[in-house]
Enzyme design. Structure first.
Site, PDB file in Angstrom:
ATOM      1  CB  THR A  89      26.530  71.327  78.662  1.00  0.00           C
ATOM      2  OG1 THR A  89      25.141  72.060  78.725  1.00  0.00           O
ATOM      3  CG2 THR A  89      27.608  72.412  79.064  1.00  0.00           C
ATOM      4  CE1 TYR A 121      51.131  46.943  69.639  1.00  0.00           C
ATOM      5  CE2 TYR A 121      52.795  48.163  68.793  1.00  0.00           C
ATOM      6  CZ  TYR A 121      52.334  47.153  69.065  1.00  0.00           C
ATOM      7  OH  TYR A 121      53.118  45.966  68.976  1.00  0.00           O
ATOM      8  NE  ARG A 124      60.017  54.213  76.842  1.00  0.00           N
ATOM      9  CZ  ARG A 124      60.024  54.458  78.083  1.00  0.00           C
ATOM     10  NH1 ARG A 124      58.999  55.014  78.774  1.00  0.00           N
ATOM     11  NH2 ARG A 124      61.011  54.076  78.711  1.00  0.00           N
ATOM     12  CG  LEU A 213      27.318  63.951  69.705  1.00  0.00           C
ATOM     13  CD1 LEU A 213      27.796  63.356  68.585  1.00  0.00           C
ATOM     14  CD2 LEU A 213      25.772  63.629  70.046  1.00  0.00           C
ATOM     15  CG  HIS A 218      35.666  71.444  67.900  1.00  0.00           C
ATOM     16  ND1 HIS A 218      35.237  72.551  67.416  1.00  0.00           N
ATOM     17  CD2 HIS A 218      36.891  71.503  67.976  1.00  0.00           C
ATOM     18  CE1 HIS A 218      36.507  73.325  67.448  1.00  0.00           C
ATOM     19  NE2 HIS A 218      37.662  72.698  67.640  1.00  0.00           N
ATOM     20  NE  ARG A 223      42.030  67.676  62.354  1.00  0.00           N
ATOM     21  CZ  ARG A 223      43.086  68.319  62.211  1.00  0.00           C
ATOM     22  NH1 ARG A 223      43.337  68.689  61.037  1.00  0.00           N
ATOM     23  NH2 ARG A 223      43.596  68.878  63.355  1.00  0.00           N
TER      24      ARG A 223
END
Lengths: 301, 301, 301, 301
Positions: A89, A121, A124, A213, A218, A223
């Site tokens: 937290t 963006y 449509r 953060l 995570h 990634r």
């Protein structure tokens, strides 16, 4: 991505006008604000805003733990303690907002991280630009033979050339047809929300992406990992460098405990303890499956 | 989507073997379980699992309000009261899991609803099928002239034919090239995670999508709305019918208070009160902008 | 908590009437449905509903990985693989709903897990029962001398008796006054939403709590941990046993990889590698702080 | 809450040292930063940090709608359009962090809003202060006779005095016993995590609470509403005033469309249309239940 002169002028203007604030200011992050960091061939990341710094994490933790935290001697020690004990937290008390330009297939992986705010963006509403991701030759890899979701050797020669030609030509043709369907020259013009369906997943889109953060860490852990697809990893690695400038103490703890660390199962702990006691442990005697053992040996030899 | 004989056999098998349970059972939903409802040209929706029924909503509300709820005479009245007063937590006590096959551009809109659990078919890991959404002629519409994100008249004649030809040909060509890049006949074969970037947004993907009833209603309110894009609305409208069979009392309340209801601003309330008092109100005297007034007149004449 | 005869009759009735369903059925969980498992002195946990079983996890993973997953020989191997690689979405496909009766101070810790659905008994709306948590003598512990948020030795003799007397008397007195303020005998009677503020944090409340299996595991990892406060751990440990009956393969993987496992920092990995190579590593040469080293030695000796 | 001289010095110090930033600065919010706004008898709200302003909302919307948004003439019009059409993501681009001191029974209502980040003072870790909420005489109300969760007339005379005496005495006594149980004078001292259970729900706690503007508006709509309990409404109303200074355009739209607006069901729309057409509509002919009709008449007469 070559910025237009107008865009660059806008960025220069924003960067030329500091204003006074009473809020926490992270000097390392001020240097990144609005600056377009290029990623891949046409992509970019820009920091649009941020809230908090290392001190904000410490301050939030001290609210929680009250007078008790006075025992911890310094900010670095407290931040490392919080990270080590999964006290998430206080890290949620910092927030960051990025402007990201990225290929649609990367955006599709990215959006699976649900705890973020996003304004993308809209195709449509508006017309997409003619910008497509074409991998650099060194990233044009064959399917991995051992990993169903990974890459093997880099493609070479005629095969590489053929792939690049196909990607380029299909991108251009699909965009020509997209434009042609939208056009109102002598025709009604197909609705944008329909015409866009002809565009391939390597077209670039863009969004504002805002997260705290804890959730950023995570995202980065998954990634910026070696198993992540190269194209999203390119974004994650740049965000790692930006984050290190923003909250250096928190980032260093993240690097030690998450990026550079490892998790052991109960069986893994036992196998290591037996090894430390001098025993030779094999897959068979470890209780692990072949896959687990291969990963275990990957770290521990 | 024509199911393969194997898939149909699997569904038939699952539907042939009821098992006893002590849980709440919604008869109307049991009839939908596993059945493939077609949507668009190759899409589908199947109910894979569900938890709870109208009674589960009532039961949860009674836990919250304790003895006090005994005053409310019946389940329907209580459910309508909860919906009217935006008491959302009892509706969160029901859960549903769908299997959905849908075009990628629809999936991209859908995923923006973050409070759901999703497992999507991975094109990093596996190869996508040659299935593309091609609009039926009656859904091939021109860009709206008044609404930036809407459709106008249906395209006709040569323009319609040309659009359909382009969509079909580009889909087939991009898939041919996708296959060609992946192929290992005499070549290494491009990694799946890269080859997929050549595929356009009308290719079909599929996922398991699980959410609670409150969030499902939120999704349906936005996506079964007349302003939603037709293609996602086709899914939402089918889900409305399934939900009506699952929790008929809750769905009826949803239809009355959300789908069929309207929201009024403070200015709108005032304008209506003045009208009720016999006054003629114009845009100028209403304090509303032109856009607001147009929408207000759309409902109230 | 002694169930009233009415409550027991209701549970018996629900348990006596199995109905046919086409959904996945977890036999081990059917045995728990509605049964009141006692916790602490007046608390309880009951399973009210569930969705999915081990097979549902596997099924969702196979949707994601497509044909590729056929390589994995069996369900157990796939579930262990998912757990090991932090692939959380398939575990989110299972859902469970508990009825929990618990002291308010436990509820205050519990509610910090945000990814759950909750319907709590409302003391604005209804009157709370006269039920308070009074620790058993063996759980009446002194403040830990080494851990700011932990317990030390069990209190004994006169001090223990005095604490128990204070807790009991204050509970009874505050409840008497609560009743007295609410009463309308010869007075107006204070609003329930105000009167409740006189009640201490050991009074029991109750709620329906619904979450998915991934988030349940996260809750259990933190709350069944030795560092969790005993009172919430008592609930978590019971939920562990129920979960083991519900999804035995997933729970076994959770036990091995999470509950029984450990995390190592980059410094920890290095220290262990040096030890495996025969080197003697001390806190000073490890680069770890005193706190980290103490925790490291706690696992590795 | 009388601030200690140290706290006031800290606030003065923070407010005396503006630093330059390139980020968006909201002048109206800078004036609130760190300042302790009193709420109830010992509570407070302070703005600790914020991200974004009205322009940040507009900027995010323009990323989404691209060139299309240029048609909307100005920021106010665009913000009102977004609010009217429930386009929530641009509002999520602003973030705010408050320091709040509040009674535990208020904190228990507040925490049910799950989409926020929270760091609460831990009574496991530290010792709570002797500060209790005692309602002012004008807020000491009887139970409502018509609304199960509401207040009726203000208590008077001997009954009011008796209630105040009970609340004050029980607060003081429970705190004396809390201190007595914790004390180590001649005894071991009960663990803090246990001793706190003796404290009633009117004791003050504090936390850092951080949320985005969309979720803040959702909180304010529910908690600044006339049906919210007075004590949480006191906080919400103050936060409304702060938010109006922070994002004046967004707040004005929120006031018009949410706080001051109303929702109509399909039946309600029909009843109003019949009235506008000159018809007299009664509860019986409206299709509404008695409760719905009463609420309908409450707005429309």
């Amino acid at each position: 991505m070559p910025l237009t002169p107008e865009q660059q002028a806008e960025i220069d203007d924003a960067r030329a006008n500091p204003r006074p604030t009473l809020r926490a200011v992270a000097e390392g992050m001020e240097r990144h604000l609005y600056v377009a960091h290029p990623v891949l061939d046409h992509g970019l990341i820009r920091v649009i805003d941020y809230m908090g710094d290392d001190s904000a994490i410490v301050q939030a933790a001290r609210v929680s733990y009250g007078r008790g935290t006075k025992a911890v001697s310094n900010d670095e020690g407290l931040i490392r303690y919080l990270m080590r004990h999964w006290h998430s937290t206080p890290f949620e008390m910092c927030e960051v907002k990025f402007h990201v330009k990225l290929p649609v297939f990367v955006a599709r992986q990215w959006i699976r991280h649900r705890t973020a705010n996003v304004n993308e963006y809209s195709a449509r509403y508006s017309i997409l630009d003619r910008e497509f991701y074409i991998p650099a030759p060194e990233h044009l890899a064959a399917q991995s033979k051992v990993n169903n979701q990974g890459r093997g050797e880099v493609l070479a020669g005629a095969e590489a050339q053929r792939v690049l030609d196909l990607l380029r030509e299909d991108s251009m043709r699909s965009y020509d047809h997209y434009e042609g369907m939208l056009s109102q020259d002598g025709q009604q013009g197909l609705a944008r929300e329909l015409a866009r369906m002809n565009l391939p997943a390597n077209i670039y889109t863009q969004w504002y992406w805002k997260t705290d953060l804890h959730n950023l860490f995570h995202f980065l852990r998954l990634r910026a990992d070696a198993h992540a697809q190269y194209e999203i990893r390119a974004y994650a690695e740049l965000m790692c460098r930006i984050t290190a400038d923003w909250v250096p103490l928190a980032y260093a703890a993240f690097e030690d405990y998450r990026l550079g660390g490892t998790a052991l199962s109960a069986r893994g702990v036992e196998a290591l303890k037996r090894r430390l006691a001098g025993e030779t442990v094999t897959q068979e005697t470890s209780g692990m499956s072949k896959g687990e053992w291969r990963e275990f040996e990957g770290v521990w030899g």
